[in-house]
Design an enzyme around this catalytic site. Sequence first.
Site, short mmCIF file in Angstrom:
data_model
loop_
_atom_site.label_atom_id
_atom_site.label_comp_id
_atom_site.label_asym_id
_atom_site.label_seq_id
_atom_site.Cartn_x
_atom_site.Cartn_y
_atom_site.Cartn_z
N HIS A 1 4.24 -8.16 8.89
CA HIS A 1 2.90 -7.61 8.70
C HIS A 1 2.17 -8.19 7.50
O HIS A 1 0.98 -8.47 7.56
CB HIS A 1 3.00 -6.09 8.56
CG HIS A 1 1.67 -5.40 8.44
ND1 HIS A 1 0.80 -5.29 9.50
CD2 HIS A 1 1.06 -4.80 7.38
CE1 HIS A 1 -0.29 -4.64 9.11
NE2 HIS A 1 -0.16 -4.34 7.83
N ASP B 1 5.59 -8.03 13.44
CA ASP B 1 4.92 -6.98 12.68
C ASP B 1 5.51 -5.63 13.08
O ASP B 1 5.42 -5.23 14.23
CB ASP B 1 3.42 -7.02 12.99
CG ASP B 1 2.60 -6.05 12.15
OD1 ASP B 1 3.19 -5.20 11.44
OD2 ASP B 1 1.36 -6.14 12.20
N SER C 1 -4.59 -5.32 8.24
CA SER C 1 -4.15 -3.95 8.38
C SER C 1 -5.34 -3.02 8.64
O SER C 1 -6.18 -3.32 9.49
CB SER C 1 -3.35 -3.53 7.13
OG SER C 1 -2.52 -2.44 7.41
#
Length: 417
Positions: free
Chosen positions: A356, A322, A227
């Site tokens: 994600h 994601d 991230s």
Amino acid sequence: MSSQVRLRLQPSARCLYDEPVQVKVAGLRPRQVVTIRARSTDEKGVEFSSSATYRADGSGEIDLDRDPSLGGSYVGVEPMGLLWSMRSETLHKRCQKNKALNPHVVKFSVHEDEGEGRLLAEATNERLLMGDGVSRLPVKEGNIQGVLFTPPGDGPFPAVLDVCSLMSEKRACLLANKGFVVLTVPVSTERPGTFNEMHLDRFEEAKDFLQRQPKVGSKGVGVISRSKGGDIALSLAAFVPGVEAVVWINGCNANLGLPLFYKNQQILSPLLFDPSKVILTESGARIIKHGVKNPLAEESKGSLIPIEQAEARFLFVAAEDDLNWDSKGYLDEMVERLKHHGKEKFESVCYPKAGHLLEPPYGPHCTSSVHGLIGFPVMWGGEPKAHAAAEVHLWKKIQEFFKTHLSCDATATEAKF
């Protein structure tokens, strides 16, 4: 509870968090249908649970490694399905298991499938994050705030800097179990919204601290991130000497959100966000993937991280479902750019139907939760079964990548539990 029915966890009821456990039931009637449940309470006191229906064989036994679930939280042969399919009854909850000293405790139980589901047998699985002999040292030195994990033995060991978006010890201590000295640090030690620039010097300081540790034998350090930590890791590789190997998981190819400074100069402008592109779902969670502006647009090019000037080897990892941002698109762009510059020190892996939040395996899959940096619920994406399989595969690949590309004077030895 039935004295005849037995629920066994093999090879042991205590194991490391990232190890599979075999769930077996014996003492049932031949072909008896039962429900097997799992439940756990996270560090915030939120309960997560799952259940699946199974039919015993002719000997009155069930083996989750062999037998299919007929219904419930998942179907089919899924040996660890009761773990990854656990959910909270409250919307937008993510299982918080970030502190290394406390095990992840899961209670398994077997119930009759008819009537009120009378309890037949139960067992408790303690899933430890720290193996025997691993040391944990909180670090607060200079601009560094983090936790250092060191494997047992004299070493030398390869060193890894774990840059996490919000402070978590889970991935770092699990890597230490595998023979790495790991320092975990958050992207920021300040509350979101209270700062307006990012400084790469703080992460260089953490890297230097890690390299000074007496058991560290690698000439450079590895960096692992996901991230927002992903663009920090890329920037470290591009601008800071001594970064030897980088694992980038579902990140961005540009400097996201805030200007990045190094040695008192701005080196990258921020890639900005367009709130009008955010999609609100029926659950109240938002899909923010399309809100990130195009890093290749003329207005954004100052945010693109020049990874082509890095000497590190890269492992790029993208989940194709994601919903947080376009990880696959960013990965493709970086691969093409490195190829264009004649760079070959990279590999990539993409996981269809994964979301994600790719983490060490066997934790509950999370489809949506409150985003720790922006404060409202977001969709993370991922089909639970495929996501769980991706986590198992990726966790092995991360270890192989670092062991292969972090040069060290001696072979790292795994901590044994």
